[in-house]
Design an enzyme around this catalytic site. Structure first.
Site, PDB file in Angstrom:
ATOM      1  N   GLY A 119     -25.583  25.548  13.518  1.00  0.00           N
ATOM      2  CA  GLY A 119     -25.827  26.410  14.658  1.00  0.00           C
ATOM      3  C   GLY A 119     -24.944  26.091  15.841  1.00  0.00           C
ATOM      4  O   GLY A 119     -24.281  25.053  15.913  1.00  0.00           O
ATOM      5  N   ASP A 142     -27.611  13.063   7.348  1.00  0.00           N
ATOM      6  CA  ASP A 142     -26.301  13.600   7.720  1.00  0.00           C
ATOM      7  C   ASP A 142     -25.665  12.746   8.811  1.00  0.00           C
ATOM      8  O   ASP A 142     -25.078  13.261   9.757  1.00  0.00           O
ATOM      9  CB  ASP A 142     -26.454  15.051   8.185  1.00  0.00           C
ATOM     10  CG  ASP A 142     -25.107  15.774   8.300  1.00  0.00           C
ATOM     11  OD1 ASP A 142     -24.162  15.361   7.605  1.00  0.00           O
ATOM     12  OD2 ASP A 142     -25.004  16.740   9.075  1.00  0.00           O
ATOM     13  N   GLY A 159     -22.166  23.816  11.382  1.00  0.00           N
ATOM     14  CA  GLY A 159     -22.817  24.470  10.256  1.00  0.00           C
ATOM     15  C   GLY A 159     -24.285  24.716  10.490  1.00  0.00           C
ATOM     16  O   GLY A 159     -24.889  25.557   9.839  1.00  0.00           O
TER      17      GLY A 159
END
Length: 883
Positions: free
Chosen positions: A21, A131, A19
């Site tokens: 790249g 993340d 998401g």
């Protein structure tokens, strides 16, 4: 990109995509080392505001120097491609290792310790990962752990909304650019509850994610699971992990890391090892009989909770409100937005979207995509598409193209023709096999069979008024739609089909939808007003707002929703700003007015020195007229915001303009000097819209359009006396053309013998020419709109398909008007703001003033951004309780 170079990095292999790249292996030719290049998604890289933030964040991230953190070397740009240069880490990631089964504790704990040390090093510098998940943890062949993508979730996120305290705007965002559903689910499974709810986060969100990762390492299962994204997030927020599945030694550690209340959660990642313990001794005998001292209180508490649920349930709607709101930013390559209607739609089950995309050949087509899939399918045969909408079962898509309303299967195939329709102003597909469609913005709504056939106009809507974006309410007895009286502000109205009664629900609002948040006929009315989405409890059976109105989301340009609870909308944190350019037949453009604005309806003065424009056209009352002198770079405002002025037409001497002013529900055509001096004279006025469209070159006649309650938009002409140019006198007007429908844009030819105009009478916009003052019948020239004559009287230019200018060459043979076939005047498409006139011919005939489609202001992204809110109905019930 393999084989290409970015700066001094030669790309040799592709390592993966996500998401944030695509990632490539590359050789640093200066330092002779291998690196990883993360190519930033185009939607990020072309957003200058976001990239400015990203560069500042990247500088902070590059300061991280830790053996367990993959280093950032730099940020490079080459030929429009932006890449993040990172340390290349060989080996598999933790998700690949977990896929082979649970990791024994003696192997898992050393891995977890290195992850914790990486987090501790970052937290000491004030950097949060945000993340952390197995896919971002690399295991090198040497046994070293490297944590990737530190802080990139924050660096690439959207700028904080103006409504920072708004729970909708603060909800977590996941990019769906080239992202598979599994990757999205993976990210959601490791979010902390406060992150899933859209609340501010600190280093404790990483501690939660660390606990989730450790749990999965030692059990082989995620602690929080669901069949889809919303269920996964709901599990994170509401459910407790089954710690009995984990080895006893790490249960205490996991319980402190996975504490839902961040205040009770472990505060520092460096303290995790103190929580490791040996298995506790558990008694095998039956538990002691509980003391009666607390039993009555427990029973009373259970009874109170049960009673509370029983009393509350009838008022809370059919769905629970605990599910957290989730906001996704959809990357829809080539998404094209124009006109009054949102060029995207979501199916009733919330699983599929359809949108209008402009492909590399410059032609608009429909693209459809399941949200669980990474790529969209472009539907052949949908050229020049606008305004898609789904059938109730989600298997068909209705859309506009080439002045026709059509439908096509979501699986592709040949589109089927339904009805003629000059304008795309929205449709609603009912359960009874009919669509309610706005076939023309000026002629009300019509009932169209889904198999095609003669449209049946709906009775009750005032003719000449705008009616658009309809929605059939549950039961099929009423229609919700946007409306505007001639020259008036937009409003939301309700039409009762059986009686033709029209009720105004919300004044000064543009788009609206009923959402069944409390059942089939009880729910919320959501509507758009000045870029903010408002909501109120609504009874669809009674057609009444029943609760307090509250704002729920800002920066909305347009929206639609599905009965499943999802809201799809265009993010409008940017203004509609564009420059004005000269366009030549060779397709090349030159600067005309560099100051960007919300421009429409250009008009070049007969002497070729000045340009009149309408500015700021979101609402009628805010429009104004300006005159721009491009030789001296001077702008003269003829009107002020609030006067509701637009549609300027030049006098033959280039010293005066006629334009329309709409105030108090009345419309006037006025006359004013182009330099802004002097007063303002009224030429024409009435309760209906009146617009001057042309003044003959000899100054003796005036052509204008007037709304009529019976026939729609009609063309009229009147004698004009300009002996005193500052005080014109208009004689008795006579109709030029009165017929049901819309006739518009009448223009006198240079020699005054002909009038060109556009009409929707054949079911599509068509240009006609007829003799003036007559006699003689109109002659159909070509499909198109906004006809304009060249000064030499040899060409008629018009706006054709795909927003390109077409030319029709002609000759006059006595009373005959002989034309050639239409041809492209230029291959370059132009912007058409809000269906208004969008080009003006310069007197030299070699160029036109227009608005480019491929240029945006410094505060704009290269393409409109699309947001998707999941569990939106739950949020509405929380913010605007049903009544």
């Amino acid at each position: 990109m393999i084989g290409q170079s970015v700066a001094h990095y030669e790309i040799t292999d592709k390592l993966g995509a996500g998401g944030m790249g695509e990632v490539y292996r590359a050789t640093d030719t200066r330092l002779n080392r291998q690196v990883a290049l993360k190519v930033l998604p185009e939607i990020f890289a072309q957003d200058e505001q976001r990239m400015g933030r990203f560069e500042r964040e990247a500088q902070v991230l590059a300061s991280l120097n830790h053996p367990n953190i993959a280093s950032i070397y730099g940020l490079e740009e080459s030929n429009g491609t932006r890449v993040l240069v990172m340390e290349l880490v060989e080996g598999e990631d933790l998700s690949e290792r977990i896929a082979r089964g649970p990791i024994p504790l003696e192997e898992a704990l050393p891995i977890a310790r290195q992850v914790a040390e990486a987090l501790e090093g970052a937290h000491e510098k004030g950097i949060i990962h945000r993340d952390l998940k197995p896919a971002n943890i690399k295991l090198t062949p040497e046994g070293k752990v490297k944590v990737l993508d530190f802080g990139l979730a924050k660096a690439l996120e959207d700028p904080v909304s103006k409504t920072e305290s708004n729970g909708v705007s603060r909800s977590p965002t996941l990019s769906m650019a080239a992202t598979q559903a599994g990757m999205i689910l993976g990210t959601a499974a490791y979010m902390s509850p406060e992150q899933a709810r859209g609340k501010p986060v600190d280093k404790r969100t990483d501690i939660w994610s660390f606990g989730a990762v450790l749990y999965e390492m030692v059990t082989g299962q995620r602690p929080f699971r669901g069949e889809d994204l919303t269920e996964t997030l709901a599990s994170v927020v509401k459910e407790e992990a089954d710690l009995s599945a984990a080895p006893a030694k790490v249960r205490r550690l996991l319980s402190r890391c996975l504490e839902k209340d961040p205040k009770k959660r472990l505060r520092d990642i460096g303290d995790v090892w103190e929580l490791l313990e040996e298995p506790a001794v558990v008694s095998a005998v039956a538990p002691a009989r509980p003391r009666l001292g607390w039993l009555p209180w427990a029973a009373a508490a259970v009874l109170a909770v049960a009673l509370g649920i029983a009393l509350w349930a009838p008022w809370r709607g059919s769905q629970p409100v605990e599910r957290p709101l989730m906001r996704l930013n959809l990357d829809l390559p080539g998404f094209s937005q124009s006109g009054l209607v949102f060029n995207a739609a979501i199916s009733a089950d919330g699983r599929r979207i359809v949108y209008v995309t402009t492909e590399p050949d410059g032609i608009r087509r429909l693209a459809t995509r399941l949200l669980s899939e990474p790529k969209a399918q472009v539907l052949p045969g949908t050229e020049n598409a606008l305004g898609p909408t789904f059938s109730p079962d989600g298997q068909w898509i209705a859309f506009w193209a080439d002045s026709r309303l059509k439908k096509v299967s979501v699986r592709g195939g040949s589109p089927l023709d339904l009805a003629g329709s000059p304008g795309s102003v929205g449709a609603s597909w009912g359960q009874d096999g009919f669509l309610i469609a706005g076939l023309n913005v000026y002629t009300g709504l019509a009932r169209v069979p889904e198999s095609g056939g003669e449209p049946e106009p709906l009775q009750g809507i005032r003719k000449g008024a705008t009616a658009y974006y309809p929605q059939i309410l549950p039961g099929g007895k009423a229609v919700l739609y946007g409306a505007a009286a001639p020259g008036g502000e937009p409003q939301i109205q309700l039409l009762t089909l059986a009686t033709g009664e029209v009720t105004t629900l919300v004044p000064e609002a543009s788009l609206a939808r009923f959402l069944p948040t409390g059942g089939s006929t009880r729910g919320h009315l959501v509507y758009l007003k000045n870029g903010t989405l408002f909501a109120a409890s609504f009874d669809a059976t009674a057609g009444k707002i029943t609760g307090q109105t509250v704002p729920v989301l800002e920066d909305v340009g347009a929206f639609t929703a599905s009965p499943s609870g999802s809201l799809l909308y265009r993010i409008a944190t940017i203004s509609n700003n564009w420059p004005v350019r000269w366009l030549g037949q060779d397709g090349k453009t030159e600067p005309l007015l560099e100051t960007r604005g919300d421009y429409s309806m250009p008009a070049v003065s007969p002497d070729g020195r000045l340009l009149a424009l309408t500015v700021d056209g979101d609402q009628a009352a805010t429009r104004r007229v300006i005159v721009y002198d491009w030789n001296n770079d001077v702008t003269v405002p003829l009107t002020q915001p609030g006067e509701g002025a637009d549609r300027a037409v030049w006098s033959p001497d280039s010293k005066h303009l006629a334009f329309t002013v709409n105030t108090g529900g009345r419309s006037r055509a006025v006359w004013k000097r182009a330099d802004g001096g002097g007063g303002e004279d009224t030429l024409l006025e009435g309760d209906q819209l009146v617009v001057v469209t042309s003044i003959s070159r000899d100054g003796e006649h005036l052509a204008f359009m007037r709304s009529d309650a019976e026939t729609g938009k009609d063309l009229w002409v009147a004698p004009l006396d300009l002996s005193n140019p500052d005080q014109p006198v208009v004689g008795k007007a006579v109709p030029l053309l009165r017929s049901p429908g819309v006739d518009y844009g009448a223009k006198f030819s240079p020699n005054g013998k002909w009038i060109a105009y556009a009409s929707d009478r054949p079911g599509q916009w068509t240009v006609y020419v007829q003799p003036f003052p007559g006699p003689g019948e109109p002659r159909e020239i070509a499909a198109g709109n906004w006809p304009q004559w060249s000064k030499d009287g040899k060409q008629l230019l018009l706006l054709g398909d795909a927003s390109r200018i077409e030319a029709v060459d002609f000759q006059e043979n006595g009373d005959a008007f002989v034309t050639s076939r239409p041809r492209l005047w230029s291959k370059t498409p132009i912007r058409q703001p809000r269906l208004f006139r969008c080009f003006a011919v310069h007197p030299d005939g070699r160029r036109i003033a227009m608005f480019p489609v491929d240029e945006t202001g410094p505060d704009q992204t290269a393409a409109p951004r699309i947001g998707l809110l999941l569990n939106f109905f739950d949020e509405l019930r929380r913010r605007a309780p049903l009544h």
